[in-house]
Design a protein around this motif. Structure first.
Motif, mmCIF file in Angstrom:
data_model
loop_
_atom_site.group_PDB
_atom_site.id
_atom_site.type_symbol
_atom_site.label_atom_id
_atom_site.label_comp_id
_atom_site.label_asym_id
_atom_site.label_seq_id
_atom_site.Cartn_x
_atom_site.Cartn_y
_atom_site.Cartn_z
ATOM 1 N N ILE A 53 0.851 -1.184 0.000
ATOM 2 C CA ILE A 53 0.000 0.000 0.000
ATOM 3 C C ILE A 53 0.888 1.236 0.000
ATOM 4 O O ILE A 53 1.727 1.403 0.882
ATOM 5 C CB ILE A 53 -0.912 0.033 1.241
ATOM 6 C CG1 ILE A 53 -1.647 -1.297 1.423
ATOM 7 C CG2 ILE A 53 -1.889 1.205 1.161
ATOM 8 C CD1 ILE A 53 -2.584 -1.652 0.313
ATOM 9 N N VAL A 106 -6.176 3.783 -0.613
ATOM 10 C CA VAL A 106 -6.311 2.663 0.308
ATOM 11 C C VAL A 106 -7.761 2.462 0.736
ATOM 12 O O VAL A 106 -8.166 1.357 1.101
ATOM 13 C CB VAL A 106 -5.404 2.870 1.544
ATOM 14 C CG1 VAL A 106 -5.890 4.049 2.381
ATOM 15 C CG2 VAL A 106 -5.352 1.605 2.409
ATOM 16 N N SER A 121 3.559 -1.846 4.029
ATOM 17 C CA SER A 121 3.485 -0.422 3.755
ATOM 18 C C SER A 121 4.632 0.257 4.480
ATOM 19 O O SER A 121 4.994 -0.145 5.582
ATOM 20 C CB SER A 121 2.144 0.142 4.237
ATOM 21 O OG SER A 121 2.048 1.520 3.943
#
Length: 203
Positions: A53, A106, A121
C-alpha cells in the motif's frame, strides 16, 4: 495549506510534478534499507499473494519480487508520478506478470475480498485521510490469518502512540511494534473482524 506543507506533500506525501520526481528519487534511496527489513520480516512464501500500500517509487516491490520470485505482488498508490517510477523500476516483473500496479487509494482498493496473504506499507499510513477506514479496507482484501507489516522511519513524523489500538480496532490481532535500526514496524495478523472488535469493546 502552507507553502512548505504543499511542497512536502507534492514531494513526499502524494508526489506529483517536478517535486514528485525529485521526491521519488529521494524516497527510493532513503527508504531502501527499511524496505529490505520489512520484506524480510514479512517473509513472503512461494505461491503467496502480497500487496504494498503506497508503493512510492517501487523499491519495496522490487525487493519483494526478488526475495519471493514465485509470489504474485500487487501495489496500490494514489500518485501517478509514483506509478510511473515504480513501473519503470519493475518493468521486467510487470511484463512477466509477477507485479501488478494500480492507481488507487487505500480506502477503495480494486481487489476482491481475501485476495492477499501478506500486506506491507512504508511511511504511508500517516498521510491517509482516514487511517481506520484504510485499515478496514486492507483487512477486507487480506485472507484469514494473513500477516501485515507497516513500517515508519523517523522521516515519516509518525509516532508509536495509538497505533496498536488503530490496528486492533480494525480487526487485526497479535499486534506488536518491533524496533529497527531505521524506524519501527507494526506487525499484525488478520483473524477477527472490525465488527467483532466493536462488539468486544462495547461489552
Amino acid at each position: 495549506m502552507s507553502l512548505v506543507g504543499t511542497i512536502l506533500r507534492n514531494s513526499f506525501g502524494r508526489p506529483k510534478g517536478l517535486l514528485g520526481k525529485i521526491g521519488g528519487r529521494i524516497l527510493a534511496r532513503t527508504n531502501r534499507k527499511c524496505a529490505a527489513w520489512v520484506v524480510d520480516l514479512l517473509g513472503a512464501e512461494p505461491g503467496e499473494r502480497a500487496i504494498e500500500i503506497g508503493f512510492g517509487p517501487g523499491v519495496g516491490l522490487e525487493l519483494l519480487a526478488s526475495a519471493a520470485p514465485s509470489a504474485k505482488i500487487a501495489g496500490a498508490d494514489v500518485s501517478e508520478e509514483m506509478l510511473r517510477q515504480a513501473a519503470a523500476r519493475n518493468k521486467a516483473a510487470i511484463e512477466n506478470g509477477q507485479i501488478e500496479l494500480r492507481l488507487a487509494s487505500v480506502e477503495n482498493l480494486p481487489f476482491p475480498d481475501q485476495s492477499f496473504d501478506k500486506a506491507l506499507s512504508i511511511n504511508s499510513l500517516q498521510i491517509w485521510p482516514d487511517p481506520a477506514a484504510g485499515l478496514r479496507e486492507v483487512w477486507r482484501v487480506m485472507k484469514p490469518d494473513g500477516r501485515l507489516a507497516f513500517a515508519f522511519t523517523p522521516q515519516s513524523g509518525r509516532g508509536r502512540e495509538g497505533l496498536v489500538s488503530i490496528f486492533a480496532d480494525s480487526g487485526f490481532s497479535e499486534v506488536r511494534i518491533l524496533e529497527g535500526e531505521d524506524g519501527f514496524c507494526v506487525l499484525a495478523t488478520k483473524n477477527r473482524s472490525p465488527e467483532t472488535c466493536a462488539r468486544d469493546k462495547s461489552n
